[in-house]
Scaffold this active site. Sequence first.
Site, PDB file in Angstrom:
ATOM      1  N   GLU A 138      48.795  31.717  16.237  1.00 43.10           N
ATOM      2  CA  GLU A 138      47.734  31.093  17.021  1.00 43.10           C
ATOM      3  C   GLU A 138      46.997  30.018  16.223  1.00 43.10           C
ATOM      4  O   GLU A 138      45.902  29.615  16.589  1.00 43.10           O
ATOM      5  CB  GLU A 138      46.733  32.161  17.487  1.00 43.10           C
ATOM      6  CG  GLU A 138      45.898  32.805  16.371  1.00 43.10           C
ATOM      7  CD  GLU A 138      46.577  34.020  15.747  1.00 43.10           C
ATOM      8  OE1 GLU A 138      45.882  34.860  15.190  1.00 43.10           O
ATOM      9  OE2 GLU A 138      47.824  34.141  15.861  1.00 43.10           O
TER      10      GLU A 138
ATOM     11  N   ASP B  85      42.084  27.893  14.479  1.00 40.07           N
ATOM     12  CA  ASP B  85      42.605  29.217  14.808  1.00 40.07           C
ATOM     13  C   ASP B  85      41.910  29.705  16.081  1.00 40.07           C
ATOM     14  O   ASP B  85      40.681  29.582  16.229  1.00 40.07           O
ATOM     15  CB  ASP B  85      42.346  30.178  13.643  1.00 40.07           C
ATOM     16  CG  ASP B  85      42.998  31.515  13.887  1.00 40.07           C
ATOM     17  OD1 ASP B  85      44.207  31.631  13.645  1.00 40.07           O
ATOM     18  OD2 ASP B  85      42.302  32.451  14.349  1.00 40.07           O
ATOM     19  N   ILE B  86      42.714  30.251  16.999  1.00 40.43           N
ATOM     20  CA  ILE B  86      42.139  30.773  18.245  1.00 40.43           C
ATOM     21  C   ILE B  86      41.433  32.091  17.947  1.00 40.43           C
ATOM     22  O   ILE B  86      42.018  33.010  17.348  1.00 40.43           O
ATOM     23  CB  ILE B  86      43.236  30.978  19.307  1.00 40.43           C
ATOM     24  CG1 ILE B  86      43.945  29.644  19.600  1.00 40.43           C
ATOM     25  CG2 ILE B  86      42.649  31.549  20.589  1.00 40.43           C
ATOM     26  CD1 ILE B  86      45.086  29.770  20.582  1.00 40.43           C
TER      27      ILE B  86
END
Length: 517
Positions: free
Chosen positions: A430, A386-387
């Site tokens: 994301e 996950d960003i």
Amino acid sequence: MKIHKQIYGALALNSSLGRSITFFMCALLLAGVATSSWTLSRSWDRAVEETERSAINLSVSQSRQAEDTFLQTELALRDIRRSLPVDNISTLDRGRFDGLLAELRERLPQLHGLFIYDAQGNMKATALSRIPVVSNNSDREYFLYHRRNGHSGIHIGHVISSRSTGELVIPVSIRLSDSAGGFAGVVLATIRVDYFRHFYSYFELENRDLLALLSVDGTVLYVRPFSDDVINRNLSGSPLFTRELARKDRGNATWVAALDHVERIFGFARLERYPLVVVAGYDKPALWARWLKDSLPDLVLNGMLLLGTLLMGTIVFRQVRMNVRNQTELAALRDELTSINHTLQLMALADGLTGLANRRQFDLFLSQSLKASAISQKPVSLIMLDIDFFKRYNDFYGHVAGDTCLRTVGEIIQKLKLRNNDLIARYGGEEFAIILPDTGPEAALFVARQAVTAVRSAKIPHARTGTTHHVVTISAGCYSLTGGADDDAVRLKEGADKALYMAKIQGRDRALANPES
């Protein structure tokens, strides 16, 4: 003059209809000859193209087989090296290590033998049941190589004759270094040339078709169907080494073989991990002879059709032309529909923004991997990525920049050195995911840390991270399990999500494994 008049009258050239019929018959004859020539030319081109595809497919598949063969051997050598008392090899327990080597040899059918040599070249352990008469190999090329070179990687030598059994073998060796980095000896594995001979014999090839395993320096390790006399012959002057491999690692081309001066259609593939290349070659003159034999009925039939067309006249000619045109249009329409259908299938399984696998392909691949795991009892690992602070990125830079960021991160993850049977997907928003079949938690965590490091090292600016680095980072969570239950997919995703959540809590920009794996 009299004959001229007879021909003129027989063809009715004195009438408009006669001239029209004669004109169309001549045109049809020329068109028939041209069409037959074009069809035969296209048929030959297709035969060559199919052979080129077969050659490159065979070379690629056998490069994978060779890669696996040498990788298994390398892993065995590294296992042996880790278990050795390198500071004093002379003290090793001969009986125990002989048994260890013998056990490893039994697991790997390609191996002829496994040996351990000290710094003087004396044999300290062997997988063979008897010790050879000459048990000092300090004069062998691989021994001299490792004594001169200090790197810890494996070395693949040229084919030699085993002093133990007389068999032709390929030496694969690794250096032993003491704690000070000095030369302490060599661990050697010998791969039987007969292993490749036996494996290549499974393929149905013509008498002069070729399948070869070569070193990148041009040395022959094995070539089917040639005798062992060509082994260790150097072919570095071949177009394969002077031209083709200098431009690409795999492909196809046609040239005259240096071994027997026969023109062949070649496919070649360089191994990714080792300095070896696999070559498959199909005898072009034999292909021409087969094609000509197969095309003979077409030649006869085309001649008969041309003759029949001349006799049937203009109406049949016009109908034939219409039918050919209709068939061509139908074939073009079919090819276009096939291409569109193929494109739609690819689009249905790919993420439109990043080009990675989408959620649908992720779910299908995860289900297949878990089913395979239930059979093989090997674990499947899932990495969720996950960003960090992506909402802040979108709010500050805008959604267009956010999409660019997602594509960039996807490209970075895609460049990781994964196996062909691993899958990288965009899970949603994301969030990305990596499915690693046949992979345990330690290896999965290693891959996850690589991904985290790679994204951080890309230094994508992010002014709203709230940290001191001000670059885009990712967090990753890993979870592994062995398939067999109905809810495995849910457990695997929940386990990876939990590890990802832990990584977020502990400060982001890191990879953690779920301790329950």
